[in-house]
Design a protein around this motif. Sequence first.
Motif, PDB file in Angstrom:
ATOM      1  N   GLY A   1      -1.037   4.804  -6.497  1.00  0.00           N
ATOM      2  CA  GLY A   1      -0.461   3.607  -7.103  1.00  0.00           C
ATOM      3  C   GLY A   1      -0.937   2.351  -6.385  1.00  0.00           C
ATOM      4  O   GLY A   1      -2.042   2.322  -5.834  1.00  0.00           O
ATOM      5  N   GLU A   2      -0.079   1.333  -6.381  1.00  0.00           N
ATOM      6  CA  GLU A   2      -0.369   0.096  -5.650  1.00  0.00           C
ATOM      7  C   GLU A   2       0.909  -0.331  -4.955  1.00  0.00           C
ATOM      8  O   GLU A   2       1.954  -0.481  -5.594  1.00  0.00           O
ATOM      9  N   GLY A   3       0.830  -0.481  -3.656  1.00  0.00           N
ATOM     10  CA  GLY A   3       2.009  -0.808  -2.873  1.00  0.00           C
ATOM     11  C   GLY A   3       2.541  -2.210  -3.137  1.00  0.00           C
ATOM     12  O   GLY A   3       1.864  -3.050  -3.729  1.00  0.00           O
TER      13      GLY A   3
ATOM     14  N   ASP B   1       4.514   1.850  -8.459  1.00  0.00           N
ATOM     15  CA  ASP B   1       5.263   2.690  -7.528  1.00  0.00           C
ATOM     16  C   ASP B   1       4.949   4.173  -7.766  1.00  0.00           C
ATOM     17  O   ASP B   1       5.318   4.739  -8.803  1.00  0.00           O
ATOM     18  N   PRO B   2       4.294   4.843  -6.812  1.00  0.00           N
ATOM     19  CA  PRO B   2       3.934   6.242  -7.021  1.00  0.00           C
ATOM     20  C   PRO B   2       5.089   7.218  -6.785  1.00  0.00           C
ATOM     21  O   PRO B   2       4.990   8.382  -7.181  1.00  0.00           O
ATOM     22  N   VAL B   3       6.174   6.766  -6.157  1.00  0.00           N
ATOM     23  CA  VAL B   3       7.240   7.692  -5.784  1.00  0.00           C
ATOM     24  C   VAL B   3       7.974   8.257  -7.003  1.00  0.00           C
ATOM     25  O   VAL B   3       8.098   9.479  -7.150  1.00  0.00           O
ATOM     26  N   PRO B   4       8.482   7.425  -7.915  1.00  0.00           N
ATOM     27  CA  PRO B   4       9.138   8.009  -9.090  1.00  0.00           C
ATOM     28  C   PRO B   4       8.180   8.797  -9.979  1.00  0.00           C
ATOM     29  O   PRO B   4       8.588   9.751 -10.650  1.00  0.00           O
ATOM     30  N   VAL B   5       6.915   8.417  -9.976  1.00  0.00           N
ATOM     31  CA  VAL B   5       5.929   9.169 -10.752  1.00  0.00           C
ATOM     32  C   VAL B   5       5.734  10.559 -10.141  1.00  0.00           C
ATOM     33  O   VAL B   5       5.652  11.569 -10.854  1.00  0.00           O
TER      34      VAL B   5
END
Length: 300
Positions: free
Chosen positions: A99-101, A112-116
Motif C-alpha cells: 500500500g502507501e503509508g 492502508d494495507p492492514v484492513p486489506v
Amino acid sequence: MHACGHDLHVAGLIGAARLLAQRRAEVAGDVIFMFQPGEEGPGGAEPMLAEGLLEAAGSPVVAAYALHVSSAGQPLGMWFGRPGPLMAAADEAVIRVLGEGGHGSQPHLAKDPVPVACEIVLALQLMVTRQFDAMDPVVVTVGRITGGTKDNIIPDDAELELTVRTFSAGNRERIHPAIERVVDGITAAHGMRGEVHTVMGYPVTVNDEDEYAFLRETVGALFGEDRHYEMPHPEAGAEDFAFVAQAVPSAYVFLSACPAPDPAAAPDNHSPRALFDDSVLGDQALLLAELAIRRLANPR
C-alpha cells in the motif's frame, strides 16, 4: 528442540538391524536402513534420495517401510494407519500487501494495507470452502500477520504467512493459483498490489495399498489383530518419507508410545510436555525386521 520421538525411531531401526544381522540366513536379499540426518525442511529424505539412497545396495529397492511413534491418541502399543493418502502435503506461502503509508488520522490520503490483509485472511477461508470439494480437504491457515509499527501510523505494507495442506496432487496443483487470484483480486479492488511467494514443501504421503495390506497382515501375525487400528481419515501433518513413497511402493505406520491412561487427553508429539514410553522399542525393531524378511522372501 524438535523432540517428537525421533530418538525412539533411531533406536528401533538399530534394533531391527541387529535382529536382521542375527537372522542373516533368513534374509533373501539386501536391506537398506535409512537414518535421516534431519526431518524438517531439505535436510531429510530428499537429499538422501539425491545422493543415491535407493541405489545403495546395488540392486533396485522393491519396497520401503517406515514408522513414527505417537505420544497421544491411541493406547500404548497400538499400531495405526491406513492405505492410500495418510498425511498431507505441506507448503508455505508468504503474502505481501503493498500500500502507501500515511497518518492514522487521515486514511483517505494513504492506501492502508492492514484492513486489506485482514480481508484476504477471511477471503482465503471462503475460497477453500466454496472452490474445493469437502471430501478432498484443503487447509489454509494464516499463522502470522504483521504490519505497522505504531497505533497512529499507516504502514506501507502488511504481510501474511500461511501453511497450506492438501491431500491430493490435484488440489495441491490448484490451491496455489487460487491463493494468487484472491490476493490479486482483493488488492486490485483497493488500488493496491499483492505479492505471493510460495515454497513447495513435502508432497502427500501415500501408502501403497498392497504394501500397507502386507504391513497390516504382518502386524496381525506378530502382535494380534486387536493391535491395529485403521484410521478413517488421513491426518494433516506432513512427512518427508513422502519423497520415498513417490519413488518406491511404500507403507508407513504409526505406533502409540503413549504412557497416559487417557490417550485422548495426553499431550501430542509437538508439545513440550509430550512423554514417550520406550517399552515399544522392541516392537518397533521386530516389525521392521520381520517386514524385511517376509517381503524379500515373497517377491512380487
